[in-house]
Design an enzyme around this catalytic site. Structure first.
Site, PDB file in Angstrom:
ATOM      1  N   GLU A   5      40.988  28.066  47.154  1.00  0.00           N
ATOM      2  CA  GLU A   5      41.394  26.660  47.301  1.00  0.00           C
ATOM      3  C   GLU A   5      42.880  26.485  46.966  1.00  0.00           C
ATOM      4  O   GLU A   5      43.560  25.642  47.545  1.00  0.00           O
ATOM      5  CB  GLU A   5      40.487  25.769  46.440  1.00  0.00           C
TER       6      GLU A   5
ATOM      7  N   SER B 127      28.935  31.247  46.708  1.00  0.00           N
ATOM      8  CA  SER B 127      27.552  30.766  46.747  1.00  0.00           C
ATOM      9  C   SER B 127      26.586  31.639  45.947  1.00  0.00           C
ATOM     10  O   SER B 127      25.444  31.865  46.370  1.00  0.00           O
ATOM     11  CB  SER B 127      27.078  30.602  48.198  1.00  0.00           C
TER      12      SER B 127
HETATM   13  C1  PEP Z   1      34.360  29.579  43.600  1.00  0.00           C
HETATM   14  O1  PEP Z   1      34.866  28.490  43.717  1.00  0.00           O
HETATM   15  O2  PEP Z   1      34.967  30.475  42.986  1.00  0.00           O
HETATM   16  C2  PEP Z   1      33.040  29.790  44.168  1.00  0.00           C
HETATM   17  C3  PEP Z   1      32.602  31.016  44.293  1.00  0.00           C
HETATM   18  O3  PEP Z   1      32.320  28.667  44.561  1.00  0.00           O
HETATM   19  P1  PEP Z   1      30.762  28.597  44.985  1.00  0.00           P
HETATM   20  O4  PEP Z   1      30.007  29.419  43.985  1.00  0.00           O
HETATM   21  O5  PEP Z   1      30.427  27.147  44.938  1.00  0.00           O
HETATM   22  O6  PEP Z   1      30.673  29.184  46.358  1.00  0.00           O
END
Ligand code: PEP
Length: 253
Positions: free
Chosen positions: A98, A214
């Site tokens: 991000e 995820s």
């Molecule tokens: C993350 O933001 O590092 C991440 C892995 O998010 P999520 O587990 O929601 O995919």
């Protein structure tokens, strides 16, 4: 020597102060004295001191989600590594997708942040990972190789003891789609090979490489059971105490 698994929660821009403190308190009860796995939570900057207080006396460490690569000065809105050390943070997440793709951070900017964080005495969770189009275009290895090479430029061999790499395929972050254990293992093994080329076999053997994308209680054991996956960086599921605790426990195998 076996690598100790490491499970970290990236809360991103979520929770109120009261919710963050309650979440930390619940985690202290569930996994606060867990051995055999390192556990950390990374709340938003403004809640770090309150969450730190809620974690007191437990084995759960505190991390931040970003920093700036200068020590202090006219950098409005930024937070330095020494400030994070000052309030008791141990870890900082750098190079998160991000930050790369929503906030526009380049490999070079990330590298400056990694070098400064280590100089300031923080442990770094250094994230890499390819976009969906890059995977579909067969560029995964090329992209991750560039991110590792440039992102760790200027990081001395001795400092690598304070670096955890997180492989987070961007298409798997927050989407509910997880890389298969085999897909993740393939890239983890490649990253370990790169570390070996850059720093030698000892560093390759000792550096922890987390998987992120995820991760949930239901898929953690299979992912974390892969030989080169040494834990998880968890986004969404880290906001639920039971889920995150189950993932942390899955790290012990
Ligand atoms: C993350 O933001 O590092 C991440 C892995 O998010 P999520 O587990 O929601 O995919």
């Amino acid at each position: 020597m076996a690598r100790k698994p490491f499970v970290a929660g990236n809360w991103k821009m979520n929770t109120s102060q009261a919710e963050g403190v309650a979440l930390a308190g619940a985690l202290v009860k569930l996994v606060g004295s867990l051995e055999g796995v390192d556990v950390a939570v990374c709340p938003p900057f403004v809640y770090l001191p309150a969450v730190k207080a809620a974690l007191a006396g437990s084995r759960i460490a505190l991390g931040a989600q970003n920093l700036f690569y200068e020590s202090n000065g006219a950098f409005t809105g930024e937070i330095s590594g020494s400030m994070l050390k000052d309030i008791g943070a141990r870890y900082v997440i750098l190079g998160h997708s991000e930050r790369r793709h929503v906030l526009g951070e380049s490999d070079e900017v990330i590298s400056r942040k990694v070098v400064k964080a280590l100089a300031d005495g923080l442990d770094v969770i250094f994230c890499v990972g390819e976009l969906l189009a890059e995977r579909q275009g067969g560029q995964t290895l090329e992209v991750v190789t560039r991110q590792v090479k440039v992102g760790l430029e200027g990081v001395a061999k001795a400092a690598m003891a304070h670096v955890t790499v997180a492989y987070e395929p961007v298409w798997a972050i927050g989407t509910g789609v997880t890389a298969s254990p085999a897909q993740a293992q393939e890239v983890h093994a490649m990253v370990r090979g790169l570390l070996g080329k850059q720093y030698g076999p000892e560093v390759a053997r000792h550096t922890r490489i987390q998987y992120g994308g995820s991760v949930k209680a239901s898929n953690a054991a299979e992912l974390l059971g892969q030989p080169d996956i040494d834990g998880a960086l968890v986004g969404g599921a880290s906001l639920k105490a039971d889920e995150f605790a189950a993932i942390a426990k899955a790290g012990i195998q």
